[in-house]
Design an enzyme around this catalytic site. Structure first.
Site, PDB file in Angstrom:
ATOM      1  N   GLY A  29     -62.066 -35.432 -29.083  1.00  0.00           N
ATOM      2  CA  GLY A  29     -63.279 -36.180 -28.767  1.00  0.00           C
ATOM      3  C   GLY A  29     -63.179 -36.891 -27.433  1.00  0.00           C
ATOM      4  O   GLY A  29     -62.359 -36.516 -26.584  1.00  0.00           O
ATOM      5  N   LEU A  31     -65.355 -36.635 -25.076  1.00  0.00           N
ATOM      6  CA  LEU A  31     -65.489 -35.403 -24.297  1.00  0.00           C
ATOM      7  C   LEU A  31     -65.900 -35.683 -22.852  1.00  0.00           C
ATOM      8  O   LEU A  31     -66.666 -36.597 -22.567  1.00  0.00           O
ATOM      9  CB  LEU A  31     -66.533 -34.498 -24.955  1.00  0.00           C
ATOM     10  CG  LEU A  31     -66.239 -34.109 -26.405  1.00  0.00           C
ATOM     11  CD1 LEU A  31     -67.328 -33.168 -26.927  1.00  0.00           C
ATOM     12  CD2 LEU A  31     -64.860 -33.467 -26.550  1.00  0.00           C
ATOM     13  N   HIS A  35     -63.584 -30.678 -21.172  1.00  0.00           N
ATOM     14  CA  HIS A  35     -63.845 -30.103 -22.506  1.00  0.00           C
ATOM     15  C   HIS A  35     -65.058 -29.162 -22.447  1.00  0.00           C
ATOM     16  O   HIS A  35     -65.044 -28.083 -23.053  1.00  0.00           O
ATOM     17  CB  HIS A  35     -64.172 -31.210 -23.512  1.00  0.00           C
ATOM     18  CG  HIS A  35     -63.053 -32.153 -23.786  1.00  0.00           C
ATOM     19  ND1 HIS A  35     -63.084 -33.463 -23.407  1.00  0.00           N
ATOM     20  CD2 HIS A  35     -61.864 -31.978 -24.430  1.00  0.00           C
ATOM     21  CE1 HIS A  35     -61.975 -34.070 -23.797  1.00  0.00           C
ATOM     22  NE2 HIS A  35     -61.213 -33.190 -24.409  1.00  0.00           N
ATOM     23  N   LYS A 147     -54.733 -28.494 -17.917  1.00  0.00           N
ATOM     24  CA  LYS A 147     -54.225 -29.837 -17.591  1.00  0.00           C
ATOM     25  C   LYS A 147     -53.024 -30.191 -18.459  1.00  0.00           C
ATOM     26  O   LYS A 147     -52.062 -30.773 -17.990  1.00  0.00           O
ATOM     27  CB  LYS A 147     -55.323 -30.890 -17.753  1.00  0.00           C
ATOM     28  CG  LYS A 147     -55.085 -32.058 -16.825  1.00  0.00           C
ATOM     29  CD  LYS A 147     -55.431 -33.394 -17.337  1.00  0.00           C
ATOM     30  CE  LYS A 147     -54.628 -33.805 -18.481  1.00  0.00           C
ATOM     31  NZ  LYS A 147     -55.026 -34.913 -19.257  1.00  0.00           N
ATOM     32  N   VAL A 174     -60.299 -29.250 -14.584  1.00  0.00           N
ATOM     33  CA  VAL A 174     -61.533 -29.740 -13.952  1.00  0.00           C
ATOM     34  C   VAL A 174     -61.214 -31.111 -13.358  1.00  0.00           C
ATOM     35  O   VAL A 174     -60.597 -31.956 -14.030  1.00  0.00           O
ATOM     36  CB  VAL A 174     -62.687 -29.830 -14.975  1.00  0.00           C
ATOM     37  CG1 VAL A 174     -63.953 -30.372 -14.323  1.00  0.00           C
ATOM     38  CG2 VAL A 174     -62.953 -28.458 -15.594  1.00  0.00           C
ATOM     39  N   SER A 183     -59.652 -36.487 -17.815  1.00  0.00           N
ATOM     40  CA  SER A 183     -58.882 -36.805 -19.006  1.00  0.00           C
ATOM     41  C   SER A 183     -59.610 -37.915 -19.744  1.00  0.00           C
ATOM     42  O   SER A 183     -60.187 -38.811 -19.112  1.00  0.00           O
ATOM     43  CB  SER A 183     -57.485 -37.295 -18.599  1.00  0.00           C
ATOM     44  OG  SER A 183     -56.881 -37.995 -19.669  1.00  0.00           O
ATOM     45  N   ARG A 185     -58.232 -40.230 -21.132  1.00  0.00           N
ATOM     46  CA  ARG A 185     -57.497 -41.476 -20.831  1.00  0.00           C
ATOM     47  C   ARG A 185     -57.910 -42.085 -19.486  1.00  0.00           C
ATOM     48  O   ARG A 185     -57.542 -43.222 -19.203  1.00  0.00           O
ATOM     49  CB  ARG A 185     -55.983 -41.237 -20.872  1.00  0.00           C
ATOM     50  CG  ARG A 185     -55.479 -40.985 -22.290  1.00  0.00           C
ATOM     51  CD  ARG A 185     -53.963 -40.987 -22.389  1.00  0.00           C
ATOM     52  NE  ARG A 185     -53.530 -41.034 -23.764  1.00  0.00           N
ATOM     53  CZ  ARG A 185     -53.129 -39.975 -24.485  1.00  0.00           C
ATOM     54  NH1 ARG A 185     -53.116 -38.777 -23.948  1.00  0.00           N
ATOM     55  NH2 ARG A 185     -52.754 -40.122 -25.743  1.00  0.00           N
TER      56      ARG A 185
END
Ligand code: PAF
Length: 281
Positions: A29, A31, A35, A147, A174, A183, A185
């Site tokens: 999730g 996203l 993703h 990644k 990406v 990311s 994060r």
């Protein structure tokens, strides 16, 4: 779009038309466009697309950010709906790891280095949950992002070793306009830390430029990354690596292809990035 946490319902949908190919995009999730690029690849190559959204506790160490990990289910579902996803599997912990659960998938040598050295239980959790998702959805193809380079190597190894009947498709990284790899994060980064985080990409670009000039000494290239990170005061390196892309063993000299990767802390946030170095034909 069907949204379910029910394994039987996933299987019913998946086998309603046995001739249909299914692409699976496993996610945790929060996203982003990375993703969505996987979803688009799955959409282009399969009759049906399933995504999973599950923050898998077994791939987080007790000291890591499981509780803080961003959760944005309603927004994620809107994004997946807009991409024409057919089914989203959103299991609970009780569905994935019911009381009495005790089976784990452990990929051996290639999980002991790089991410695995810093996060010793991480890949056992990843391999276990991905094996479970493969068994639940039984996709024709499954999509992962480059990644998480070591994760792709681990999953391919697991698929080979355990004879999963799934084609693993790896999609390119990406990036944000300034080079930062997308990311979930990145949401932890603000202000000058967000600006400092471009040091990963800058370190990779320094290596790429040196490689393009003919530099093949892996020690030199690792030192180039270390020096680039050292110049960024908010960055604390975890590892820099120039490794064989399949065995993940560190190289002395590059002949052929190498995986150049690094992990860097910004406060408590740990970011990773990588680049494949390849001799042009
Ligand atoms: O890459 C991720 O988001 C996760 O590791 C994965 C593959 C969804 C397994 O939880």
């Amino acid at each position: 779009m069907i949204i379910t946490e029910n394994i039987e319902q996933v299987r019913r949908e998946r086998w309603a038309d046995p001739g249909a190919s299914w692409g699976l995009v496993p996610t945790m999730g929060a996203l982003h466009d990375g993703h969505l690029s996987l979803v688009r690849a799955a959409r282009a190559e399969n009759d049906r697309v399933a995504a999973s959204i599950y923050v898998n506790p077994t791939q987080f160490a007790p000291t890591e950010d499981l509780d803080a990990y961003p959760r944005q289910l309603a927004r994620d579902l809107d994004l997946l709906r807009a991409e024409g996803v057919d089914l989203v599997f959103t299991p609970s912990d009780a569905v994935m790891y019911p009381s009495g659960y005790q089976t784990y998938v452990s990929v051996e040598n290639i999980t002991r280095v790089l991410e695995g050295a810093s996060r010793p239980t991480h890949f056992r959790g990843v391999a276990t949950v991905v094996a479970k998702l493969f068994n639940i959805v039984q996709p024709t193809r499954a999509y992962f992002g480059q990644k998480d380079a070591q994760q792709t190597v681990v999953i391919r190894q697991m698929v080979r070793d355990l004879n999963f009947d799934v084609d693993v498709v790896i999609c390119p990284i990406v990036r944000e306009p300034d080079g930062l790899a997308m990311s979930s994060r990145n949401q932890y980064l603000h202000g000058e830390t967000r600006a400092a985080a471009t040091v990963l990409y800058r370190a990779l670009m320094a290596v790429q430029a040196a490689f393009a000039r003919g530099e093949r000494d892996a020690n030199f290239l690792r030192a180039l990354m270390t020096d680039t990170i050292a110049a960024e005061k908010l960055a604390r390196p975890d590892y820099v690596s120039i490794a064989d892309p399949l065995t993940l063993t560190e190289l002395e000299t590059i002949s052929g292809t190498a995986l150049c990767s690094l992990a860097v802390f910004f406060g408590k946030t740990r970011l990773i990035d990588n680049l494949i170095l390849e001799e042009s034909a």
